[in-house]
Design a protein around this motif. Sequence first.
Motif, PDB file in Angstrom:
ATOM      1  N   ALA A   1       0.835  -1.204   0.000  1.00  0.00           N
ATOM      2  CA  ALA A   1       0.000   0.000   0.000  1.00  0.00           C
ATOM      3  C   ALA A   1       0.867   1.250   0.000  1.00  0.00           C
ATOM      4  O   ALA A   1       0.568   2.234  -0.698  1.00  0.00           O
ATOM      5  N   GLY A   2       1.949   1.226   0.765  1.00  0.00           N
ATOM      6  CA  GLY A   2       2.837   2.380   0.807  1.00  0.00           C
ATOM      7  C   GLY A   2       3.454   2.676  -0.542  1.00  0.00           C
ATOM      8  O   GLY A   2       3.487   3.828  -0.993  1.00  0.00           O
ATOM      9  N   ALA A   3       3.940   1.627  -1.224  1.00  0.00           N
ATOM     10  CA  ALA A   3       4.553   1.821  -2.542  1.00  0.00           C
ATOM     11  C   ALA A   3       3.523   2.321  -3.556  1.00  0.00           C
ATOM     12  O   ALA A   3       3.813   3.206  -4.369  1.00  0.00           O
ATOM     13  N   GLY A   4       2.317   1.762  -3.498  1.00  0.00           N
ATOM     14  CA  GLY A   4       1.287   2.175  -4.444  1.00  0.00           C
ATOM     15  C   GLY A   4       0.879   3.628  -4.266  1.00  0.00           C
ATOM     16  O   GLY A   4       0.709   4.366  -5.245  1.00  0.00           O
ATOM     17  N   LEU A   5       0.745   4.079  -3.021  1.00  0.00           N
ATOM     18  CA  LEU A   5       0.310   5.451  -2.781  1.00  0.00           C
ATOM     19  C   LEU A   5       1.463   6.442  -2.794  1.00  0.00           C
ATOM     20  O   LEU A   5       1.241   7.651  -2.952  1.00  0.00           O
ATOM     21  N   LEU A   6       2.694   5.957  -2.659  1.00  0.00           N
ATOM     22  CA  LEU A   6       3.842   6.834  -2.867  1.00  0.00           C
ATOM     23  C   LEU A   6       3.825   7.392  -4.287  1.00  0.00           C
ATOM     24  O   LEU A   6       4.251   8.523  -4.534  1.00  0.00           O
ATOM     25  N   ALA A   7       3.316   6.606  -5.233  1.00  0.00           N
ATOM     26  CA  ALA A   7       3.206   7.088  -6.613  1.00  0.00           C
ATOM     27  C   ALA A   7       2.327   8.333  -6.691  1.00  0.00           C
ATOM     28  O   ALA A   7       2.575   9.231  -7.512  1.00  0.00           O
ATOM     29  N   SER A   8       1.313   8.419  -5.847  1.00  0.00           N
ATOM     30  CA  SER A   8       0.458   9.611  -5.839  1.00  0.00           C
ATOM     31  C   SER A   8       1.199  10.816  -5.281  1.00  0.00           C
ATOM     32  O   SER A   8       1.010  11.948  -5.751  1.00  0.00           O
ATOM     33  N   GLU A   9       2.029  10.589  -4.277  1.00  0.00           N
ATOM     34  CA  GLU A   9       2.874  11.685  -3.771  1.00  0.00           C
ATOM     35  C   GLU A   9       3.803  12.181  -4.869  1.00  0.00           C
ATOM     36  O   GLU A   9       3.981  13.388  -5.071  1.00  0.00           O
ATOM     37  N   GLN A  10       4.400  11.255  -5.601  1.00  0.00           N
ATOM     38  CA  GLN A  10       5.296  11.625  -6.696  1.00  0.00           C
ATOM     39  C   GLN A  10       4.544  12.353  -7.809  1.00  0.00           C
ATOM     40  O   GLN A  10       5.072  13.288  -8.416  1.00  0.00           O
ATOM     41  N   LEU A  11       3.314  11.934  -8.062  1.00  0.00           N
ATOM     42  CA  LEU A  11       2.484  12.610  -9.056  1.00  0.00           C
ATOM     43  C   LEU A  11       2.228  14.055  -8.640  1.00  0.00           C
ATOM     44  O   LEU A  11       2.376  14.980  -9.448  1.00  0.00           O
ATOM     45  N   GLY A  12       1.809  14.265  -7.392  1.00  0.00           N
ATOM     46  CA  GLY A  12       1.534  15.623  -6.925  1.00  0.00           C
ATOM     47  C   GLY A  12       2.757  16.518  -7.020  1.00  0.00           C
ATOM     48  O   GLY A  12       2.668  17.685  -7.421  1.00  0.00           O
ATOM     49  N   LEU A  13       3.908  15.973  -6.662  1.00  0.00           N
ATOM     50  CA  LEU A  13       5.148  16.733  -6.746  1.00  0.00           C
ATOM     51  C   LEU A  13       5.447  17.119  -8.189  1.00  0.00           C
ATOM     52  O   LEU A  13       5.804  18.268  -8.487  1.00  0.00           O
ATOM     53  N   ALA A  14       5.309  16.159  -9.106  1.00  0.00           N
ATOM     54  CA  ALA A  14       5.595  16.434 -10.516  1.00  0.00           C
ATOM     55  C   ALA A  14       4.637  17.474 -11.088  1.00  0.00           C
ATOM     56  O   ALA A  14       5.053  18.366 -11.843  1.00  0.00           O
ATOM     57  N   GLU A  15       3.361  17.393 -10.732  1.00  0.00           N
ATOM     58  CA  GLU A  15       2.384  18.365 -11.232  1.00  0.00           C
ATOM     59  C   GLU A  15       2.722  19.773 -10.753  1.00  0.00           C
ATOM     60  O   GLU A  15       2.656  20.738 -11.527  1.00  0.00           O
ATOM     61  N   ARG A  16       3.092  19.894  -9.480  1.00  0.00           N
ATOM     62  CA  ARG A  16       3.427  21.218  -8.938  1.00  0.00           C
ATOM     63  C   ARG A  16       4.678  21.778  -9.615  1.00  0.00           C
ATOM     64  O   ARG A  16       4.754  22.968  -9.943  1.00  0.00           O
ATOM     65  N   CYS A  17       5.678  20.925  -9.837  1.00  0.00           N
ATOM     66  CA  CYS A  17       6.898  21.376 -10.503  1.00  0.00           C
ATOM     67  C   CYS A  17       6.599  21.878 -11.910  1.00  0.00           C
ATOM     68  O   CYS A  17       7.132  22.909 -12.345  1.00  0.00           O
ATOM     69  N   LEU A  18       5.745  21.151 -12.631  1.00  0.00           N
ATOM     70  CA  LEU A  18       5.384  21.576 -13.987  1.00  0.00           C
ATOM     71  C   LEU A  18       4.640  22.908 -13.944  1.00  0.00           C
ATOM     72  O   LEU A  18       4.934  23.828 -14.731  1.00  0.00           O
ATOM     73  N   GLU A  19       3.683  23.048 -13.042  1.00  0.00           N
ATOM     74  CA  GLU A  19       2.914  24.285 -12.946  1.00  0.00           C
ATOM     75  C   GLU A  19       3.813  25.471 -12.614  1.00  0.00           C
ATOM     76  O   GLU A  19       3.677  26.556 -13.208  1.00  0.00           O
ATOM     77  N   GLU A  20       4.729  25.285 -11.655  1.00  0.00           N
ATOM     78  CA  GLU A  20       5.611  26.374 -11.267  1.00  0.00           C
ATOM     79  C   GLU A  20       6.562  26.743 -12.404  1.00  0.00           C
ATOM     80  O   GLU A  20       6.894  27.917 -12.595  1.00  0.00           O
ATOM     81  N   THR A  21       6.996  25.750 -13.157  1.00  0.00           N
ATOM     82  CA  THR A  21       7.902  26.013 -14.273  1.00  0.00           C
ATOM     83  C   THR A  21       7.189  26.786 -15.380  1.00  0.00           C
ATOM     84  O   THR A  21       7.726  27.757 -15.930  1.00  0.00           O
ATOM     85  N   VAL A  22       5.960  26.382 -15.706  1.00  0.00           N
ATOM     86  CA  VAL A  22       5.183  27.100 -16.726  1.00  0.00           C
ATOM     87  C   VAL A  22       4.917  28.531 -16.277  1.00  0.00           C
ATOM     88  O   VAL A  22       5.055  29.492 -17.061  1.00  0.00           O
ATOM     89  N   ARG A  23       4.553  28.698 -15.013  1.00  0.00           N
ATOM     90  CA  ARG A  23       4.280  30.050 -14.498  1.00  0.00           C
ATOM     91  C   ARG A  23       5.523  30.931 -14.607  1.00  0.00           C
ATOM     92  O   ARG A  23       5.457  32.079 -15.072  1.00  0.00           O
ATOM     93  N   HIS A  24       6.668  30.396 -14.194  1.00  0.00           N
ATOM     94  CA  HIS A  24       7.894  31.197 -14.204  1.00  0.00           C
ATOM     95  C   HIS A  24       8.306  31.577 -15.626  1.00  0.00           C
ATOM     96  O   HIS A  24       8.692  32.723 -15.885  1.00  0.00           O
ATOM     97  N   THR A  25       8.221  30.636 -16.539  1.00  0.00           N
ATOM     98  CA  THR A  25       8.661  30.921 -17.909  1.00  0.00           C
ATOM     99  C   THR A  25       7.698  31.843 -18.645  1.00  0.00           C
ATOM    100  O   THR A  25       8.062  32.436 -19.659  1.00  0.00           O
ATOM    101  N   ARG A  26       6.466  31.980 -18.149  1.00  0.00           N
ATOM    102  CA  ARG A  26       5.552  32.983 -18.706  1.00  0.00           C
ATOM    103  C   ARG A  26       5.921  34.382 -18.220  1.00  0.00           C
ATOM    104  O   ARG A  26       5.765  35.371 -18.950  1.00  0.00           O
ATOM    105  N   GLU A  27       6.396  34.460 -16.970  1.00  0.00           N
ATOM    106  CA  GLU A  27       6.664  35.762 -16.359  1.00  0.00           C
ATOM    107  C   GLU A  27       8.075  36.268 -16.647  1.00  0.00           C
ATOM    108  O   GLU A  27       8.296  37.480 -16.688  1.00  0.00           O
ATOM    109  N   ARG A  28       9.005  35.365 -16.842  1.00  0.00           N
ATOM    110  CA  ARG A  28      10.407  35.752 -17.057  1.00  0.00           C
ATOM    111  C   ARG A  28      10.613  36.121 -18.527  1.00  0.00           C
ATOM    112  O   ARG A  28      10.274  35.347 -19.418  1.00  0.00           O
TER     113      ARG A  28
END
Length: 363
Positions: free
Chosen positions: A220-247
Amino acid sequence: MTAQTDLLYSETEDDLRAAVRALLADRAGHQVLLDRIETADPYVPGLWKSLAGDIGAAGLLVPEELGGQGASHREAAVVLEELGRAVTPLPYLTSAVVATETLLGLAEQGGPAAALLASLASGERVAVLAVPFATAPHAGDGDLAEGPVRAVADAVAADVFLVPRPDGLYAVPAADAAVTPLTPLDLTRPLAVVEPGAASGTRLAEGDAARAAVRRGLLAGAGLLASEQLGLAERCLEETVRHTRERHQFNRPVGSFQALKHRMAQLWLDVVGARAAARAAADALATASPDAPLTVAVAQAYCSKVAVRAAEECVQLHGGIGMTWEHSAHLALKRAKADQIALGSAGRHQDAIATLTNLPAPR
């Protein structure tokens, strides 16, 4: 006939996400975390009580008759997505998922396991399975050695340890164990050496039942760790898109440059794939699918790599500011790199996929 996998989020899951995201935005913003990791204790005071007790997230996997919320791994996955997005230092994965799932199969018979599970579901206590954080669900018994256990995640937050021993699984109060903190790469998830003591604790299960409970918790831990990794990746992508729009460079947003657009488009495709893999793993665990071990292995083999790549791109495409200690990008990168070997490396899970599908890996 095989049940159809549901990858969509329900209205209940969306409401839960909104509540958790609002709590973390209010109490555990990135500046708060940057300040906390400068101290010896990265946990934000009172945050566990708010998430585990007030929102009830700690008991999502626990049936109502055992004192929990009676939800499923799908709802717990949503919580972990949000904790991954915010890179929040909380013992949710270790206590509300791994330790809780370990106890669930034993609590049906009542006794000390049921009483301990009820206290975890309420958020009153935190339990941690005393195995190295790198232990895979398909680890052999030889991977669970006696004596001091190194690299136990969130050990410093534990009230009780679940200790696998040759003769069974024991609940050992944290006060009876020696806990020596380590210096981890990911400062938002503390690691420690735990020495529980050879004769202390209450036996919860024996022999095969104990080993099955530990494997269930790690799966269960390994399966739901994937969701933690998903959330992290989504936030990184969003922050990168936001920054490259503003810079801007040369009077244009840097995100309009073709080379950067291609990199972010490819990362978006990777994140979409990670979402499908993580949701499939959560759904397989929630429905007790016989394919859950395979689905979890696929999710971990894929999502761990996507999270690292997203965090690396976040650092690089933020330019010089992304390399600084004052920016939060390094928190995501360190969490992604630490998660890459947590609960089994990608290579370990790929070996499991080969075994489960009867397709031996090339040699």
